[in-house]
Design a protein around this motif. Structure first.
Motif, short mmCIF file in Angstrom:
data_model
loop_
_atom_site.label_atom_id
_atom_site.label_comp_id
_atom_site.label_asym_id
_atom_site.label_seq_id
_atom_site.Cartn_x
_atom_site.Cartn_y
_atom_site.Cartn_z
N TYR A 191 0.75 -1.05 0.01
CA TYR A 191 0.01 0.04 -0.11
C TYR A 191 0.88 1.15 -0.07
CZ TYR A 191 -2.68 3.90 1.85
OH TYR A 191 -3.32 5.00 2.16
N GLN A 192 2.10 1.22 0.95
CA GLN A 192 2.93 2.31 0.76
C GLN A 192 3.45 2.52 -0.59
OE1 GLN A 192 3.74 4.40 3.21
NE2 GLN A 192 5.42 5.33 3.10
N VAL A 193 3.83 1.63 -1.45
CA VAL A 193 4.38 1.59 -2.65
C VAL A 193 3.34 2.39 -3.54
CG1 VAL A 193 5.09 0.46 -4.61
CG2 VAL A 193 5.83 -0.40 -2.71
N LEU B 249 11.17 4.79 0.74
CA LEU B 249 10.48 3.78 0.49
C LEU B 249 11.56 2.62 0.15
CD1 LEU B 249 7.79 2.44 -0.33
CD2 LEU B 249 7.93 3.28 -2.44
N SER B 250 12.75 2.97 -0.32
CA SER B 250 13.92 1.95 -0.92
C SER B 250 14.19 1.31 0.61
CB SER B 250 14.98 2.57 -1.48
OG SER B 250 16.13 1.65 -1.75
N GLY B 251 14.05 2.10 1.49
CA GLY B 251 14.86 1.47 2.96
C GLY B 251 13.71 0.61 3.46
N LEU B 252 12.36 0.93 3.21
CA LEU B 252 11.33 -0.01 3.77
C LEU B 252 11.47 -1.39 2.90
CD1 LEU B 252 8.47 2.64 3.60
CD2 LEU B 252 9.24 1.26 5.76
N LEU B 253 11.48 -1.26 1.67
CA LEU B 253 11.69 -2.40 0.89
C LEU B 253 12.86 -3.32 1.22
CD1 LEU B 253 10.61 -0.64 -2.52
CD2 LEU B 253 9.42 -2.64 -1.31
N ASP B 254 14.05 -2.58 1.31
CA ASP B 254 14.96 -3.55 1.64
C ASP B 254 15.16 -3.89 3.08
OD1 ASP B 254 17.96 -3.85 1.36
OD2 ASP B 254 18.45 -2.68 2.83
N ASP B 255 14.40 -3.26 4.04
CA ASP B 255 14.32 -4.00 5.40
C ASP B 255 13.33 -5.35 5.26
OD1 ASP B 255 15.63 -2.28 7.00
OD2 ASP B 255 14.16 -1.26 7.48
N MET C 74 2.22 -8.70 17.10
CA MET C 74 2.08 -7.39 16.83
C MET C 74 3.06 -6.78 16.34
SD MET C 74 -0.48 -6.70 19.03
CE MET C 74 -0.08 -4.91 18.91
N ALA C 75 4.12 -7.26 15.81
CA ALA C 75 5.26 -6.80 15.01
C ALA C 75 4.70 -6.39 13.58
CB ALA C 75 6.06 -7.50 14.93
N GLU C 76 3.47 -6.97 13.30
CA GLU C 76 2.90 -6.80 11.81
C GLU C 76 2.05 -5.51 11.76
OE1 GLU C 76 3.20 -10.72 9.71
OE2 GLU C 76 1.30 -10.17 10.02
N VAL C 77 1.67 -4.87 13.16
CA VAL C 77 0.82 -3.73 13.12
C VAL C 77 1.78 -2.62 12.87
CG1 VAL C 77 -0.91 -2.59 14.18
CG2 VAL C 77 -0.64 -4.92 14.65
N MET C 78 2.10 -2.34 11.60
CA MET C 78 3.13 -1.25 11.10
C MET C 78 2.22 -0.19 10.30
SD MET C 78 5.44 -2.56 12.78
CE MET C 78 6.63 -1.31 12.32
N THR C 79 3.29 0.92 10.13
CA THR C 79 2.56 2.00 9.30
C THR C 79 3.71 2.64 8.39
OG1 THR C 79 3.09 3.51 10.89
CG2 THR C 79 0.96 2.51 11.09
N GLU C 80 3.43 3.70 7.78
CA GLU C 80 4.28 4.24 6.76
C GLU C 80 5.40 5.15 7.39
OE1 GLU C 80 1.02 7.48 7.78
OE2 GLU C 80 1.40 5.07 7.43
N VAL C 81 6.17 5.22 6.63
CA VAL C 81 7.56 5.94 7.09
C VAL C 81 7.28 7.68 7.00
CG1 VAL C 81 10.02 6.82 6.60
CG2 VAL C 81 9.18 4.48 6.59
N PRO C 82 7.70 8.40 7.99
CA PRO C 82 7.50 9.95 8.12
C PRO C 82 8.17 10.55 6.82
CG PRO C 82 8.84 9.55 9.73
CD PRO C 82 8.56 8.08 9.02
N HIS C 83 7.70 11.45 6.14
CA HIS C 83 8.28 12.14 5.10
C HIS C 83 8.36 13.68 5.39
CE1 HIS C 83 7.60 8.83 2.33
NE2 HIS C 83 6.53 8.59 3.09
N LEU C 84 9.53 13.81 5.98
CA LEU C 84 9.66 15.21 6.65
C LEU C 84 9.57 16.26 5.47
CD1 LEU C 84 12.72 14.44 9.10
CD2 LEU C 84 10.21 14.52 9.37
#
Length: 526
Positions: free
Chosen positions: A112-114, A177-183, A419-429
């Protein structure tokens, strides 16, 4: 029960009336793990889709049980807080843990973030990759209307081990987003905490000792004290004294610097909400937050000192938090100078945990009070304070300044925990301050994104330091300057893990204020 069921159906009709085509398309994408593609394509009507979700027990709206958790989480994720407020009217206050599988999992949230990060240029790049790398024919490409269709095709044609590296290549220019995907590719269940480590032991706070909350896969970690004592002293430092009526002697509003201008303090100071979560439904994933009541009491005392109407809520669920904030949103704030919302809980990147054990998007809390959503607070400071972890990594230090202290954390992330699956998007400063409706917010996090926040039985070092400096320096200094003092104070406190590793913490204020924000002690006894 029949009345409750009818009420539930009525709310779903209200939601149907408020939803648009984009909302429906994203909702079906988020539900894709539970509803296969063919069935989704056949059910273009939103009400039919609700019926399908109910037949598959993804939601429940019957006489025996009402469960709309999936819809609430999905609407929180896509920023439709008005729909969440509508759904909260049924079953508000329940702390029952829903079935894990009914929630949007971390993989689906990442996709969804993508989708949310995809503009026309990225969409064309994706289609080009589908053609050149995946071998998708022109006929199929011509049927792709949006990014969600693109992602559908990718999921059909590729395994995760193929799809996510491809997405990382397409979005290589988007650092977050690249960092999210890498993780995700690395198997790290921390969406957004790029390069985060997985098995950190709890940090101990300086000079304070608590019994560590252990877990089979690691314990939790939290704040530290500064070089100055972090516990609250009613007498301000630096020689300042309090008069009998609670006002700081020697300071006057007429002598404040005004190069940037200052917010009007209003006829009334405003409302201060304190959400204090100590005990959670599942203590295995969310240990009891020892010491948090000390933070609660100090915040309550402090903001009453500054004239706020303080309202304290203990051990509130996500539903209750959303409902309470929705009620505050509806209040006429025309005579109020500011709004303060303090949240003391476990947390992770961009979320805080309710006492029910589920997570609530921080953005869903703050966005209720945007200028366009709460006009009576437009142009007035909205001060949000979060004492909670934003990840599970610990900050490194380049030198040691103080003797380390034992502490525990407010992160809820244990590897392989549901609970580790209840995650959200990265902040975009870079998105901050882009829209006038987003102005006039001050969001004070106890720690940086991706990292833990420390606490012990005397309270958290962040809140203790914050209260001490607000009381000592207001209104001589504005709140932003005071938060810099807090940064210095907390950063000088060094923690130590049970294995002897040295760790540090620094808070992170996010500033969207357009004027200087001062707090003024009232002239009446608290």
């Amino acid at each position: 029960m029949e009345g409750t069921m009818c009420s539930c159906r009525q709310l779903l009709l209200e939601v149907y009336d408020k939803m648009n085509c984009d909302d429906f398309r994203i909702l079906t994408f988020l539900a894709k793990d539970r509803v296969n593609r063919k069935r989704r394509k056949e059910n273009e009507n939103i009400l039919d889709f609700f019926d399908l979700l109910e037949r598959k027990a993804i939601i429940k709206c019957g006489p025996e049980e009402i469960d709309l958790w999936f819809l609430k989480q999905a609407f929180l994720l896509i920023g439709r807080n008005d729909l969440v407020s509508t759904l909260v009217r049924v079953g508000r206050g329940s702390c029952k843990q829903p079935e894990e599988g009914l929630f949007v999992n971390i993989r689906r949230k990442l996709l969804y973030q993508v989708g949310e990060e995809t503009g026309q240029e990225e969409l064309q790049n994706l289609k080009a990759y589908l053609s050149s790398k995946v071998g998708v024919g022109k006929r199929t490409l011509d049927l792709i209307q949006d990014v969600w269709d693109c992602l559908d095709v990718l999921e059909e044609r590729l395994s995760d081990s193929e799809m996510f590296p491809l997405l990382k290549t397409v979005y290589a220019g988007d650092k977050n987003l690249s960092g999210l995907l890498d993780d995700f590719i690395k198997g790290i269940a921390i969406v957004g905490a790029t390069g985060g480590q997985t098995d950190k032991a709890p940090v101990q706070e300086v000079g304070e000792h608590v019994q560590a909350q252990t877990h089979a896969l690691g314990t939790q970690v939290e704040d530290r004290t500064g070089s100055e004592e972090a516990t609250f002293d009613p007498t301000p430092s630096g020689g300042s004294t309090m008069t009998a009526d609670g006002a700081l002697s020697g300071f006057s509003a007429t002598t404040l610097p005004s190069r940037l201008g200052a917010y009007d303090k209003g006829k009334n100071a405003g409302i201060c909400i304190i959400f204090n979560n100590e005990i959670f439904a599942n203590t295995n994933t969310h240990p009891t937050r020892n010491g948090t009541n000390k933070d609660r009491d100090l915040l309550e005392y402090s903001f009453k000192l500054f004239g706020f109407d303080v309202r304290v809520y203990n051990n509130t669920t996500c539903q209750e938090i959303s409902y309470i904030l929705g009620e505050i949103q509806q209040i006429d704030h025309k005579d109020n100078g500011a709004l303060v919302v303090c949240t003391l809980s476990h947390g992770n990147l961009n979320v805080v945990s309710g006492a029910c054990g589920q997570d609530l998007l921080i953005n869903s809390m703050t966005s209720l009070f945007r200028a366009d959503n709460c006009p009576s607070l437009a142009g007035k400071p909205k001060f949000f304070i979060f004492q909670a972890c934003q990840g599970k990594d610990t900050q490194d230090v380049w030198h040691q300044t103080n003797a380390p202290v034992m502490a525990e954390s407010d992160t809820n992330l244990f590897p392989n925990s549901p609970m580790a699956e209840v995650m959200t998007e990265v902040p975009h400063l870079h998105q901050l301050n882009l829209a006038p409706a987003e102005a006039d917010f001050l969001i004070a996090h106890s720690t940086m994104p991706g990292y833990v926040s420390f606490r012990n039985d005397k309270g958290s070092f962040f809140v203790q330091s914050l209260v001490k400096h607000l009381k000592a320096h207001s209104p001589r200094e504005d709140v932003i300057s005071i938060l810099v003092e807090v940064n210095r104070d907390v950063s000088q406190t060094i923690g130590q893990t049970s294995g002897g590793q040295i760790a540090a913490q620094i808070p992170e204020p996010k500033v969207r204020l357009t004027k200087k924000f001062y707090l003024f002690p009232v002239e009446t006894e608290v």
